[in-house]
Scaffold this active site. Structure first.
Site, PDB file in Angstrom:
ATOM      1  N   HIS A   9       8.576   8.499 -12.164  1.00 42.88           N
ATOM      2  CA  HIS A   9       7.425   9.263 -11.688  1.00 42.88           C
ATOM      3  C   HIS A   9       6.107   8.721 -12.238  1.00 42.88           C
ATOM      4  O   HIS A   9       6.078   8.004 -13.244  1.00 42.88           O
ATOM      5  CB  HIS A   9       7.580  10.745 -12.044  1.00 42.88           C
ATOM      6  CG  HIS A   9       7.553  11.014 -13.526  1.00 42.88           C
ATOM      7  ND1 HIS A   9       6.392  11.015 -14.264  1.00 42.88           N
ATOM      8  CD2 HIS A   9       8.548  11.296 -14.387  1.00 42.88           C
ATOM      9  CE1 HIS A   9       6.663  11.286 -15.522  1.00 42.88           C
ATOM     10  NE2 HIS A   9       7.976  11.452 -15.628  1.00 42.88           N
ATOM     11  N   GLU A  79      15.260  14.819 -16.801  1.00 38.54           N
ATOM     12  CA  GLU A  79      15.024  14.056 -18.025  1.00 38.54           C
ATOM     13  C   GLU A  79      15.910  14.582 -19.151  1.00 38.54           C
ATOM     14  O   GLU A  79      16.374  15.717 -19.125  1.00 38.54           O
ATOM     15  CB  GLU A  79      13.540  14.161 -18.416  1.00 38.54           C
ATOM     16  CG  GLU A  79      13.138  13.438 -19.692  1.00 38.54           C
ATOM     17  CD  GLU A  79      13.363  11.934 -19.664  1.00 38.54           C
ATOM     18  OE1 GLU A  79      14.531  11.499 -19.641  1.00 38.54           O
ATOM     19  OE2 GLU A  79      12.368  11.186 -19.704  1.00 38.54           O
TER      20      GLU A  79
END
Length: 188
Positions: A9, A79
């Site tokens: 990202h 994550e």
């Protein structure tokens, strides 16, 4: 040959300040939005059998701004859970635990390297058969995607510690002579 593209990202306020960000759902910064749009130029002309994204806003918006259509949101792409270290920098953590290393120690109240490795192995077990249909894009986060790279080439989860991954980058996993290899890493 079909490939797995790992798309990290774009920048968030916490990635810019080097704060560990897992479950905190941050937006992209204006620079992160610009970075994500620029990824579209790297991905243009690519066809994907499947595009999977982390459920976090920063990953889904990066995919959208890069011109990717997400087919599936996958919890195994979140994550590394930083637990008590969420929002803290490595420098801050080292003031309390000078020898702490996420790649070997994990995070109190969060995940161990082995737990992240188990998630990644599940993900790769689902994604690898899709390569028969074409390339696959995985849109996610730094530490988690670093473990994907390590596991792809047969390293333990801690091997991800040797694979730096910047914001808004594309890495490519594939094959050479029947072996799983990293074709490109941390590219823009």
């Amino acid at each position: 040959m079909s490939e797995i593209l790992l798309v990290r990202h774009g920048e968030t306020a916490w990635s810019a300040s080097r704060q560990h960000t897992s479950y905190t759902d941050l937006e992209l910064t204006p620079d992160g939005e610009r970075q994500s749009r620029a990824l579209g130029g790297v991905l243009v002309g690519r066809q994907f059998a499947r595009v999977l994204s982390s459920p976090r806003t920063r990953a889904r918006v990066t995919a959208q701004l890069a011109g990717l259509t997400v087919d599936e949101v996958d919890e195994d792409l979140v994550e590394w859970n930083y637990g008590e270290y969420e929002g803290r920098t490595t420098v801050e953590i080292h003031q309390e635990r000078p020898h702490w290393n996420i790649w070997t120690d994990g995070c109190p109240g969060g995940e161990t390297p082995e737990q992240v490795g188990e998630r990644v192995d599940r993900l790769l077990a689902r994604v690898t058969p899709l390569l028969e249909q074409g390339s696959v894009a995985l849109v996610g986060h730094a530490h988690q995607l670093r473990v994907v790279g390590a596991r792809w080439i047969g390293l333990p989860p801690s091997g991800g510690g040797k694979l730096r991954l910047d914001t808004a980058t594309v890495s490519v996993l594939g094959h050479e002579h029947g072996r799983q290899v990293i074709l490109r890493w941390n590219g823009a």
